[in-house]
Enzyme design. Structure first.
Site, PDB file in Angstrom:
ATOM      1  N   THR A 128       0.894  -1.673  -0.316  1.00 19.47           N
ATOM      2  CA  THR A 128      -0.057  -0.327  -0.012  1.00 19.47           C
ATOM      3  C   THR A 128       0.846   1.028   0.005  1.00 19.47           C
ATOM      4  OG1 THR A 128      -1.537  -0.989   1.738  1.00 19.47           O
ATOM      5  CG2 THR A 128      -1.768   0.815   1.481  1.00 19.47           C
ATOM      6  N   TYR A 154       8.295 -13.481  -7.833  1.00 23.22           N
ATOM      7  CA  TYR A 154       8.496 -13.548  -9.509  1.00 23.22           C
ATOM      8  C   TYR A 154       9.725 -14.933  -9.252  1.00 23.22           C
ATOM      9  CZ  TYR A 154      10.043 -12.571 -14.339  1.00 23.22           C
ATOM     10  OH  TYR A 154      10.671 -12.687 -14.986  1.00 23.22           O
ATOM     11  N   TYR A 179       5.058 -12.443   5.237  1.00 23.29           N
ATOM     12  CA  TYR A 179       3.261 -11.905   4.538  1.00 23.29           C
ATOM     13  C   TYR A 179       3.221 -12.955   3.320  1.00 23.29           C
ATOM     14  CZ  TYR A 179       1.101  -8.495   2.267  1.00 23.29           C
ATOM     15  OH  TYR A 179      -0.049  -7.540   0.801  1.00 23.29           O
ATOM     16  N   ARG A 205       0.261 -11.440  -5.119  1.00 25.13           N
ATOM     17  CA  ARG A 205       0.880 -10.966  -5.831  1.00 25.13           C
ATOM     18  C   ARG A 205       2.054 -11.571  -6.064  1.00 25.13           C
ATOM     19  NH1 ARG A 205       0.699  -5.006  -5.806  1.00 25.13           N
ATOM     20  NH2 ARG A 205      -1.499  -4.309  -4.830  1.00 25.13           N
ATOM     21  N   ILE A 255      -4.186  -6.034   9.163  1.00 25.27           N
ATOM     22  CA  ILE A 255      -3.601  -5.565   8.473  1.00 25.27           C
ATOM     23  C   ILE A 255      -3.891  -4.427   7.699  1.00 25.27           C
ATOM     24  CG2 ILE A 255      -1.296  -4.676   7.060  1.00 25.27           C
ATOM     25  CD1 ILE A 255       0.377  -6.862   8.690  1.00 25.27           C
TER      26      ILE A 255
END
Length: 297
Positions: free
Chosen positions: A44, A106, A132, A137, A202
């Site tokens: 964010t 990635y 996390y 993502r 979060i």
């Protein structure tokens, strides 16, 4: 330390630079409205576009502005283990209380590679580590079994879970034990996660509605799920509106509309326009009682 609402802070920019004054004001607004902690330099916060110097500036500014009133969990993860170690040591130097460590993105490591990556970071620092897990993502998921191994490392304290899977959350709680902290990584999933033994969230939405999100989570954690559900449904339009485009585009646009900072972003992100901007405006207008007053801003 890791219980309640931890705001995944936006990073305000002005004329291409980090807007330190706006960031300080955001920290103050969050703390005045009852959040439990702050998370600078996460997704964010547009971390992929920040330089190393800017990362240090943002984390140190939040630490200084918080002044020990709430813990600061600095996002210092990377898909390079050496870089993650370097940034984590930097955050420790400037006074952060913990580190948020995203799964390497990635390059898609194996579970053994993930274990060794996080173990190396944990062993390099005295900071508590919050893993996390956001496979949408990163392209790779940290399995509950790998988390159970990592939970045996003393300073690996918990996980921010963004899998959207209550089955995964259940397995984490079952395999990692009651002391392992589970924080929701998605605002709409906060109540289900807490019901399975989670400790909070979060949050993205708490950037603009810190009081309401804090009240919802406090109610749930105290066992008042009737009140928590009521607040969840009041907040649901905001939960949805702040993800009608890629995070953090909507929340930063909303913060700008509320006068908290500019809507300046760094490419490849762009401010909202057109129909989505109008939809966001309408939701903010309908949710005015959940948002800071002009006097608070």
């Amino acid at each position: 330390m890791f219980r309640g609402v931890f705001t995944a802070l936006i990073t305000p920019f002005r004329n291409g630079e980090v807007d330190v004054e706006a960031l300080e004001n955001l920290v103050e607004l969050q703390i005045r409205n009852g959040v439990s902690g702050l998370v600078p330099c996460g997704t964010t916060g547009e971390t992929p576009t920040l330089s190393e110097e800017e990362d240090r500036l943002v984390i140190s500014t939040v630490v200084r502005a918080a002044d020990g009133r709430v813990p600061v969990i600095a996002g210092t993860g990377s898909n390079s283990t050496a870089s993650a170690v370097k940034y984590t040591k930097m955050a420790e130097e400037v006074g952060a209380d913990a580190s948020l460590q995203v799964a390497p993105y990635y390059n898609k490591p194996t579970q053994e590679g993930l274990y060794r990556h996080f173990a190396a970071v944990a062993e390099s620092t005295e900071l508590s580590i919050i893993l996390y897990n956001i496979p949408g993502r990163t392209g790779v998921a940290i399995s509950p079994e790998t988390m159970a191994r990592l939970a045996e490392i003393p300073n690996v304290a918990g996980v921010k879970d963004s899998t959207l899977s209550m089955s995964v959350v259940s397995d984490i709680r079952r395999l990692c034990g009651e002391e392992f902290v589970i924080l929701s990584g998605d605002d709409p999933m906060t109540l289900p996660v807490i019901s399975l033994g989670g400790a909070g969230v979060i949050s993205v939405v708490s950037n603009i509605a810190p009081g309401a999100v804090s009240e919802m989570v406090d109610a749930a954690l105290s066992g008042d799920f009737a009140r928590a559900r009521e607040l969840h449904y009041e907040l649901l339009p905001l939960f949805r509106a702040l993800f009608i485009e890629t995070n953090p585009i909507p929340v930063k646009t909303a913060a700008s509309l509320l006068g908290l900072c500019s809507d300046e972003m760094r490419l490849p992100l762009m401010p909202m326009t057109g129909d989505n901007l109008q939809k966001l405006r309408e939701v903010l207008e309908r949710s005015a009682d959940l948002l800071p007053t002009p006097e608070e801003v």
